[in-house]
Scaffold this motif. Sequence first.
Motif, PDB file in Angstrom:
ATOM      1  N   PRO A 157      17.707 -94.954 -29.884  1.00 40.98           N
ATOM      2  CA  PRO A 157      17.529 -96.148 -30.710  1.00 40.98           C
ATOM      3  C   PRO A 157      18.360 -97.313 -30.171  1.00 40.98           C
ATOM      4  O   PRO A 157      19.358 -97.114 -29.475  1.00 40.98           O
ATOM      5  CB  PRO A 157      18.045 -95.703 -32.087  1.00 40.98           C
ATOM      6  CG  PRO A 157      18.022 -94.210 -32.051  1.00 40.98           C
ATOM      7  CD  PRO A 157      18.274 -93.832 -30.629  1.00 40.98           C
ATOM      8  N   ALA A 158      17.950 -98.529 -30.487  1.00 40.05           N
ATOM      9  CA  ALA A 158      18.642 -99.744 -30.041  1.00 40.05           C
ATOM     10  C   ALA A 158      18.805 -99.743 -28.526  1.00 40.05           C
ATOM     11  O   ALA A 158      19.866-100.050 -28.007  1.00 40.05           O
ATOM     12  CB  ALA A 158      19.990 -99.900 -30.736  1.00 40.05           C
ATOM     13  N   SER A 159      17.724 -99.369 -27.833  1.00 32.91           N
ATOM     14  CA  SER A 159      17.749 -99.324 -26.380  1.00 32.91           C
ATOM     15  C   SER A 159      16.466 -99.942 -25.857  1.00 32.91           C
ATOM     16  O   SER A 159      15.666-100.496 -26.605  1.00 32.91           O
ATOM     17  CB  SER A 159      17.862 -97.870 -25.892  1.00 32.91           C
ATOM     18  OG  SER A 159      16.642 -97.177 -26.088  1.00 32.91           O
ATOM     19  N   THR A 160      16.256 -99.824 -24.550  1.00 22.35           N
ATOM     20  CA  THR A 160      15.029-100.324 -23.946  1.00 22.35           C
ATOM     21  C   THR A 160      13.941 -99.264 -23.930  1.00 22.35           C
ATOM     22  O   THR A 160      12.861 -99.500 -23.388  1.00 22.35           O
ATOM     23  CB  THR A 160      15.298-100.790 -22.505  1.00 22.35           C
ATOM     24  OG1 THR A 160      15.821 -99.683 -21.750  1.00 22.35           O
ATOM     25  CG2 THR A 160      16.317-101.908 -22.478  1.00 22.35           C
ATOM     26  N   ALA A 161      14.202 -98.097 -24.499  1.00 22.51           N
ATOM     27  CA  ALA A 161      13.261 -96.977 -24.458  1.00 22.51           C
ATOM     28  C   ALA A 161      12.337 -96.994 -25.667  1.00 22.51           C
ATOM     29  O   ALA A 161      12.576 -97.681 -26.660  1.00 22.51           O
ATOM     30  CB  ALA A 161      14.026 -95.660 -24.388  1.00 22.51           C
ATOM     31  N   GLY A 162      11.274 -96.179 -25.584  1.00 21.04           N
ATOM     32  CA  GLY A 162      10.329 -96.057 -26.684  1.00 21.04           C
ATOM     33  C   GLY A 162      10.343 -94.656 -27.257  1.00 21.04           C
ATOM     34  O   GLY A 162      11.331 -93.929 -27.161  1.00 21.04           O
ATOM     35  N   GLY A 163       9.205 -94.225 -27.843  1.00 19.58           N
ATOM     36  CA  GLY A 163       9.090 -92.905 -28.445  1.00 19.58           C
ATOM     37  C   GLY A 163       9.678 -92.849 -29.845  1.00 19.58           C
ATOM     38  O   GLY A 163      10.143 -93.858 -30.392  1.00 19.58           O
ATOM     39  N   LEU A 195      18.917 -92.112  -6.896  1.00 21.13           N
ATOM     40  CA  LEU A 195      20.162 -92.224  -7.642  1.00 21.13           C
ATOM     41  C   LEU A 195      20.210 -93.487  -8.490  1.00 21.13           C
ATOM     42  O   LEU A 195      20.555 -93.447  -9.671  1.00 21.13           O
ATOM     43  CB  LEU A 195      21.358 -92.201  -6.680  1.00 21.13           C
ATOM     44  CG  LEU A 195      21.673 -90.864  -6.010  1.00 21.13           C
ATOM     45  CD1 LEU A 195      22.810 -91.033  -5.007  1.00 21.13           C
ATOM     46  CD2 LEU A 195      22.040 -89.808  -7.047  1.00 21.13           C
ATOM     47  N   VAL A 196      19.832 -94.619  -7.900  1.00 20.06           N
ATOM     48  CA  VAL A 196      19.986 -95.917  -8.576  1.00 20.06           C
ATOM     49  C   VAL A 196      18.957 -96.094  -9.685  1.00 20.06           C
ATOM     50  O   VAL A 196      19.318 -96.461 -10.820  1.00 20.06           O
ATOM     51  CB  VAL A 196      19.886 -97.061  -7.555  1.00 20.06           C
ATOM     52  CG1 VAL A 196      19.939 -98.406  -8.265  1.00 20.06           C
ATOM     53  CG2 VAL A 196      21.011 -96.961  -6.531  1.00 20.06           C
ATOM     54  N   ILE A 197      17.678 -95.852  -9.394  1.00 28.33           N
ATOM     55  CA  ILE A 197      16.624 -96.048 -10.408  1.00 28.33           C
ATOM     56  C   ILE A 197      16.870 -95.171 -11.638  1.00 28.33           C
ATOM     57  O   ILE A 197      16.871 -95.670 -12.772  1.00 28.33           O
ATOM     58  CB  ILE A 197      15.237 -95.783  -9.802  1.00 28.33           C
ATOM     59  CG1 ILE A 197      14.907 -96.799  -8.697  1.00 28.33           C
ATOM     60  CG2 ILE A 197      14.167 -95.824 -10.892  1.00 28.33           C
ATOM     61  CD1 ILE A 197      14.633 -98.193  -9.185  1.00 28.33           C
ATOM     62  N   PRO A 198      17.101 -93.842 -11.493  1.00 25.13           N
ATOM     63  CA  PRO A 198      17.398 -93.043 -12.686  1.00 25.13           C
ATOM     64  C   PRO A 198      18.661 -93.485 -13.418  1.00 25.13           C
ATOM     65  O   PRO A 198      18.704 -93.465 -14.656  1.00 25.13           O
ATOM     66  CB  PRO A 198      17.548 -91.620 -12.131  1.00 25.13           C
ATOM     67  CG  PRO A 198      16.761 -91.612 -10.878  1.00 25.13           C
ATOM     68  CD  PRO A 198      16.946 -92.977 -10.300  1.00 25.13           C
ATOM     69  N   ILE A 243      20.893 -95.389 -18.365  1.00 19.57           N
ATOM     70  CA  ILE A 243      21.840 -96.277 -19.053  1.00 19.57           C
ATOM     71  C   ILE A 243      21.102 -97.196 -20.024  1.00 19.57           C
ATOM     72  O   ILE A 243      21.526 -97.389 -21.168  1.00 19.57           O
ATOM     73  CB  ILE A 243      22.642 -97.102 -18.030  1.00 19.57           C
ATOM     74  CG1 ILE A 243      23.552 -96.191 -17.215  1.00 19.57           C
ATOM     75  CG2 ILE A 243      23.476 -98.177 -18.741  1.00 19.57           C
ATOM     76  CD1 ILE A 243      24.267 -96.904 -16.086  1.00 19.57           C
ATOM     77  N   GLY A 244      19.982 -97.760 -19.574  1.00 23.49           N
ATOM     78  CA  GLY A 244      19.226 -98.652 -20.446  1.00 23.49           C
ATOM     79  C   GLY A 244      18.581 -97.945 -21.609  1.00 23.49           C
ATOM     80  O   GLY A 244      18.411 -98.522 -22.687  1.00 23.49           O
ATOM     81  N   GLY A 245      18.219 -96.668 -21.425  1.00 20.37           N
ATOM     82  CA  GLY A 245      17.501 -95.952 -22.470  1.00 20.37           C
ATOM     83  C   GLY A 245      18.364 -95.133 -23.397  1.00 20.37           C
ATOM     84  O   GLY A 245      17.864 -94.573 -24.369  1.00 20.37           O
ATOM     85  N   ILE A 246      19.665 -95.055 -23.127  1.00 23.18           N
ATOM     86  CA  ILE A 246      20.521 -94.232 -23.982  1.00 23.18           C
ATOM     87  C   ILE A 246      20.950 -94.974 -25.239  1.00 23.18           C
ATOM     88  O   ILE A 246      21.368 -94.364 -26.226  1.00 23.18           O
ATOM     89  CB  ILE A 246      21.754 -93.734 -23.194  1.00 23.18           C
ATOM     90  CG1 ILE A 246      22.301 -92.447 -23.816  1.00 23.18           C
ATOM     91  CG2 ILE A 246      22.829 -94.821 -23.109  1.00 23.18           C
ATOM     92  CD1 ILE A 246      23.304 -91.751 -22.950  1.00 23.18           C
ATOM     93  N   GLY A 247      20.881 -96.301 -25.211  1.00 22.66           N
ATOM     94  CA  GLY A 247      21.188 -97.084 -26.413  1.00 22.66           C
ATOM     95  C   GLY A 247      22.477 -97.861 -26.301  1.00 22.66           C
ATOM     96  O   GLY A 247      23.489 -97.338 -25.813  1.00 22.66           O
ATOM     97  N   TYR A 248      22.440 -99.124 -26.732  1.00 19.38           N
ATOM     98  CA  TYR A 248      23.614 -99.987 -26.621  1.00 19.38           C
ATOM     99  C   TYR A 248      24.747 -99.536 -27.539  1.00 19.38           C
ATOM    100  O   TYR A 248      25.923 -99.728 -27.227  1.00 19.38           O
ATOM    101  CB  TYR A 248      23.222-101.433 -26.949  1.00 19.38           C
ATOM    102  CG  TYR A 248      22.202-102.003 -25.993  1.00 19.38           C
ATOM    103  CD1 TYR A 248      22.480-102.107 -24.631  1.00 19.38           C
ATOM    104  CD2 TYR A 248      20.963-102.437 -26.450  1.00 19.38           C
ATOM    105  CE1 TYR A 248      21.554-102.626 -23.746  1.00 19.38           C
ATOM    106  CE2 TYR A 248      20.023-102.961 -25.566  1.00 19.38           C
ATOM    107  CZ  TYR A 248      20.323-103.057 -24.225  1.00 19.38           C
ATOM    108  OH  TYR A 248      19.402-103.570 -23.353  1.00 19.38           O
ATOM    109  N   VAL A 249      24.404 -98.943 -28.678  1.00 19.91           N
ATOM    110  CA  VAL A 249      25.439 -98.460 -29.598  1.00 19.91           C
ATOM    111  C   VAL A 249      26.234 -97.336 -28.941  1.00 19.91           C
ATOM    112  O   VAL A 249      27.465 -97.271 -29.047  1.00 19.91           O
ATOM    113  CB  VAL A 249      24.809 -97.988 -30.920  1.00 19.91           C
ATOM    114  CG1 VAL A 249      25.871 -97.422 -31.846  1.00 19.91           C
ATOM    115  CG2 VAL A 249      24.063 -99.130 -31.600  1.00 19.91           C
ATOM    116  N   VAL A 250      25.534 -96.462 -28.222  1.00 19.22           N
ATOM    117  CA  VAL A 250      26.207 -95.372 -27.509  1.00 19.22           C
ATOM    118  C   VAL A 250      27.085 -95.935 -26.400  1.00 19.22           C
ATOM    119  O   VAL A 250      28.230 -95.502 -26.209  1.00 19.22           O
ATOM    120  CB  VAL A 250      25.171 -94.391 -26.934  1.00 19.22           C
ATOM    121  CG1 VAL A 250      25.859 -93.314 -26.093  1.00 19.22           C
ATOM    122  CG2 VAL A 250      24.357 -93.751 -28.044  1.00 19.22           C
ATOM    123  N   LEU A 251      26.573 -96.916 -25.669  1.00 17.91           N
ATOM    124  CA  LEU A 251      27.354 -97.523 -24.593  1.00 17.91           C
ATOM    125  C   LEU A 251      28.607 -98.193 -25.128  1.00 17.91           C
ATOM    126  O   LEU A 251      29.679 -98.112 -24.521  1.00 17.91           O
ATOM    127  CB  LEU A 251      26.496 -98.544 -23.839  1.00 17.91           C
ATOM    128  CG  LEU A 251      25.318 -97.977 -23.034  1.00 17.91           C
ATOM    129  CD1 LEU A 251      24.518 -99.102 -22.404  1.00 17.91           C
ATOM    130  CD2 LEU A 251      25.807 -97.010 -21.966  1.00 17.91           C
TER     131      LEU A 251
END
Length: 411
Positions: A273-279, A161-164, A169-177
């Motif tokens: 975009p603007a997140s900790t994710a790649g691709g 639960l916690v890791i996902p 949250i980190g990979g969805i993007g700060y603008v979305v948050l």
Amino acid sequence: MLPVSRNVPISWGDAVFTATSAVTVTGLVVFDVGTTMTWFGQAVIMALIQLGGLGLMTFAVLVLAALGMPLGITGQVFLREDLNHNTLHHLTRLVAVILRVVVVCELAGALFLSLTFVPRLGLVEGAWAALFHSISAFNNAGFSTFGDGLVGYATDPVVNLVIPALFIIGGIGYVVLQDVMGPRPARAWTLHTKVMLLGTGILIPWSVACFAVLEWNNPGTLGQFDSAGAKLVVSWFQGVTTRTAGFNTTDIGAIHDSTAMLFISLMLVGGGPASTAGGIKVTTFVVMLLATIAFFRRQTQLHAFGRSIGLEQVLKVMALTAISVLVIFTAVFLMTASHDGHFLDIAFEVSSAFGTVGLSRGFTGEINDFGRAVIILVMFLGRVGPLTLGFFLATRSVPRLRYPEATIHLG
């Protein structure tokens, strides 16, 4: 390379590869981080992960704000590009949102993970492992201090639960948050937020379901679990982590070739975009699909959620996709030429590096020095972004001549 950082000798190549993997929040490793590195060495990796996850410009803004120094118009322009923001307004507010989200999520994640790690590892070691994995998860790095990743916690409810939650949250993007956490109702969210949430809401169930179907009877992965509930839990974790985070609760080297191809496609799509994710990012993938649908419907305008998407955005998507494909194919060619007989493993490794995911079929340790240089470059391009380098090197020019339109036969 400092003696205080490691328990056993490592080469400079190992150090450079690991440092690059950490600062690009990829997670590919050539040695066991938990046994090879001391707590100080692990702290160095953790600091690089945090810096890479925040982004250099965001980190610079936080430092300047702490020192009371102005950012300046040039710095604001670079920050706008770094955060994929269209305007210079509210950038400082967005950075403040980023800082709050990072601190709250990582501390909360470490606290919850301590509930699992402390009873098994002891207070000090368990708390350290909880903090390390919380930072690694939120920044979508995939680094673990355990030699087999999180395989030992495959059915642990806290870990699943916690890791996902952290890497989603980190990979969805700060603008979305910022949009979701703001006072505006859902109908007033930006088009970017709606597209990102829609794409994520489709990709997560798709990846989880596909992994479960493909691996249900594989004795090396899901087949080793007796209950359907345990298989679904592992499918949930491995399905959502594939696009960007790189953690594993099962043996990635034992997955079927069809599952490996599924993982490659998911890793190339990545997060937001603007997140900790790649691709290439979920929004890029969605706009590419919308443009394809619009073409077959003979539509002259691209639109979604009552808003139109400009031609410049579509051209940016085409450029990003073309450059990404070119980088990946070139890297796969160079790796195949220097490592004979491992095509699927090589394609998987290159895709993982470009998507800054960190999953591997056990091939990372077999890569020679030339291959490591290729993977390092791919990790760097995957984190910085090929379009970012292109915009940095190119200059905007206004054409002085306009030429008559002609037709090229395509397809």
